[in-house]
Design an enzyme around this catalytic site. Structure first.
Site, short mmCIF file in Angstrom:
data_model
loop_
_atom_site.label_atom_id
_atom_site.label_comp_id
_atom_site.label_asym_id
_atom_site.label_seq_id
_atom_site.Cartn_x
_atom_site.Cartn_y
_atom_site.Cartn_z
N TYR A 5 3.58 41.29 19.30
CA TYR A 5 4.07 40.31 19.48
C TYR A 5 3.76 39.65 19.66
O TYR A 5 2.63 39.18 21.23
CB TYR A 5 5.12 40.01 19.34
CG TYR A 5 6.69 40.16 20.69
CD1 TYR A 5 6.02 40.94 21.13
CD2 TYR A 5 6.59 38.55 21.07
CE1 TYR A 5 6.82 40.46 22.42
CE2 TYR A 5 7.25 38.72 22.09
CZ TYR A 5 7.05 39.59 23.41
OH TYR A 5 8.08 39.03 24.17
N GLU A 53 9.10 38.92 37.16
CA GLU A 53 9.00 37.86 36.68
C GLU A 53 10.52 37.67 36.02
O GLU A 53 10.86 38.34 36.64
CB GLU A 53 8.29 37.60 35.73
CG GLU A 53 8.50 39.32 34.84
CD GLU A 53 7.11 39.31 33.55
OE1 GLU A 53 6.55 38.34 33.35
OE2 GLU A 53 7.01 40.33 33.09
N LYS A 90 2.56 43.12 26.20
CA LYS A 90 3.18 42.56 25.17
C LYS A 90 3.49 42.43 24.08
O LYS A 90 3.28 43.49 22.32
CB LYS A 90 2.68 40.28 24.41
CG LYS A 90 4.30 39.80 24.42
CD LYS A 90 3.23 38.83 24.59
CE LYS A 90 4.83 37.95 24.13
NZ LYS A 90 5.60 37.38 25.17
N LEU A 108 3.65 40.41 32.77
CA LEU A 108 2.99 40.05 31.42
C LEU A 108 1.90 38.69 32.09
O LEU A 108 2.50 37.18 32.76
CB LEU A 108 3.58 38.71 30.48
CG LEU A 108 3.51 39.05 29.25
CD1 LEU A 108 2.56 39.91 28.27
CD2 LEU A 108 3.85 37.70 28.10
N1 PDD Z 1 8.82 35.62 26.29
N2 PDD Z 1 7.11 36.97 31.24
C1 PDD Z 1 7.20 37.72 29.72
C2 PDD Z 1 8.46 39.30 30.07
C3 PDD Z 1 7.54 37.01 28.31
O1 PDD Z 1 8.41 37.82 27.67
C4 PDD Z 1 7.00 35.74 28.14
C5 PDD Z 1 6.86 35.03 27.19
C6 PDD Z 1 6.22 35.20 29.42
C7 PDD Z 1 5.92 33.95 29.55
O2 PDD Z 1 4.61 34.42 28.61
P1 PDD Z 1 4.03 32.95 28.23
O3 PDD Z 1 3.60 32.09 28.77
O4 PDD Z 1 2.34 33.38 27.82
O5 PDD Z 1 4.93 32.19 26.64
C8 PDD Z 1 6.10 36.25 31.07
C9 PDD Z 1 8.38 35.08 24.73
C10 PDD Z 1 8.03 33.79 24.99
C11 PDD Z 1 9.14 36.03 24.13
O6 PDD Z 1 9.10 37.47 24.67
O7 PDD Z 1 9.19 34.93 23.19
#
Ligand code: PDD
Length: 280
Positions: free
Chosen positions: A33, A179, A146, A203
Site C-alpha cells: 500500500y 522508527e 510497505k 521503511l
Molecule cells: N505510514 N515508517 C512506517 C512504519 C510507516 O508506516 C510510515 C508511513 C513511515 C513514513 O513514511 P512516509 O514519509 O513515506 O509516509 C515510516 C503511512 C502514512 C501509514 O501507514 O498510514
C-alpha cells in the site's frame, strides 16, 4: 462529492465499496500500500510514492503491473473527489483466488483505492508536541516493504494510547531505536541530527528523505546511523516524520522529558521547510 473508493475500476462512495472475501490481502496480508497526501488540491510526492509501490511489488514478486495506469486512476479518483486536503490510500493485493498459500497462477492483482478528506491535526498536538512510549520491535525482517501486515504497528499504537500517549517507537531487542508505529524518527544530539540508516528494519520514508534534503539545504549536520535507547532518552530533540504526520515533535518518552520538554527549534524549522516544499 462524497469520499470515494475504487475497486478494480469501479468507483463508488466509500461505504458502498466491497472487496471479495478471497482477496489475498484480506486472507494473507498479501498486499502492498501507499498513502499520499494532497495539499491545496495537489497530490504531493506522487512520483516517489508510486516508485516505492512498484518496488514493494517487485520485492514480493507480484505479477507485472502497469503502475502508470494505477497512477492515472489514482489521480482521476482524487480529481473526482475534489478535496483540497485529502489522503489517497492505494492498496494492491496479489489478486482474488481460492485460499492457498502458494501464489495463484495467472490471477491479476486487485487494486483498491480510497480518497478521504484529511482533518488537520489539532493545533495543540503540533504546538505542544506528543508523548510516546517505546515498544519492542517484533515486526518481520522486511520493514522496508510497505505491506498491509501491520498488526505489530496496530498493537504498538494501541499500547501507546492505552498508556495515555500518542504513539509508540519501535526499539530492537539489542536496544537500537528504529522508527515510530507509522513514521520515521529523528533525534538531535550533540548538535547533530540522527536517523536510522536505510536497512530492511525501517521503511524508507518519503518524508524522511525530504527532511534529510532540507537538512542539507540548511547545512544542518545530519547522520544516518544507529543509536540506542539511552541516546534517545538523552536527546535535545526527538521528532517523527511521515505523510500526514509531517514533522511532529516528541516531548516525552517513557515518562522522561525530552530536552527542555518544549518543542525544539530544529523540528519547527524542518516543519516549516517541509510546508515550503508542499507549496512549491
Ligand atoms: N505510514 N515508517 C512506517 C512504519 C510507516 O508506516 C510510515 C508511513 C513511515 C513514513 O513514511 P512516509 O514519509 O513515506 O509516509 C515510516 C503511512 C502514512 C501509514 O501507514 O498510514
Amino acid at each position: 462529492m462524497p469520499e470515494l473508493a475504487y475497486v478494480n475500476g469501479r468507483i463508488t462512495p466509500i461505504e458502498d465499496a466491497l472487496v471479495p472475501v478471497e482477496d489475498r490481502g484480506y486472507q494473507f496480508g498479501d498486499a502492498v500500500y501507499e498513502v499520499i497526501a494532497s495539499y491545496g488540491g495537489k497530490l504531493f510526492c506522487i512520483d516517489e510514492h508510486f516508485a516505492r509501490l512498484d518496488r514493494s511489488m517487485k520485492e514480493l514478486r507480484f505479477p507485472k503491473v502497469q503502475v502508470d495506469e494505477i497512477r492515472k486512476a489514482a489521480a482521476d479518483l482524487f480529481t473526482k473527489a475534489d478535496f483540497d486536503r485529502a489522503g489517497v490510500y492505494i492498496q494492491i493485493s496479489r489478486g482474488v483466488s481460492p485460499r492457498n498459500h502458494a501464489f495463484p497462477a495467472n490471477v491479476p492483482v486487485q487494486v483498491v483505492m480510497t480518497v478521504r478528506k484529511i482533518e488537520e491535526k489539532k493545533p495543540s498536538v503540533r504546538e505542544t508536541g506528543i508523548c510516546a512510549i517505546t515498544v519492542e520491535d517484533f515486526r518481520w525482517g522486511r520493514c522496508d516493504i510497505k505491506t498491509v501486515q501491520l498488526l505489530p504497528n496496530v498493537l504498538a499504537k494501541q499500547k501507546a494510547l492505552d498508556a495515555g500517549c500518542y504513539d509508540a517507537i519501535f526499539v530492537s531487542n539489542e536496544g537500537i531505536v528504529r522508527e515510530g508505529s507509522s513514521s520515521n524518527l529523528f533525534i538531535l544530539t550533540g548538535g547533530v541530527l540522527k536517523t536510522h540508516p536505510l536497512t530492511p528494519d525501517i521503511l524508507p520514508g518519503i518524508t524522511r528523505a525530504l527532511v534529510l534534503d532540507i537538512c542539507l539545504e540548511k547545512k544542518y549536520p545530519v547522520k544516518e546511523c544507529f543509536f540506542d535507547k539511552s541516546e534517545l532518552y538523552g536527546s535535545d530533540e526527538v521528532f517523527l516524520t511521515g505523510t500526514i504526520t509531517e514533522v511532529l515533535p516528541v516531548i516525552k518518552i517513557d515518562g522522561r522529558t525530552v530536552g527542555n520538554g518544549k518543542i525544539g527549534s530544529a523540528a519547527i524549522t524542518l516543519q516549516e521547510g517541509l510546508l515550503g516544499r508542499l507549496k512549491k
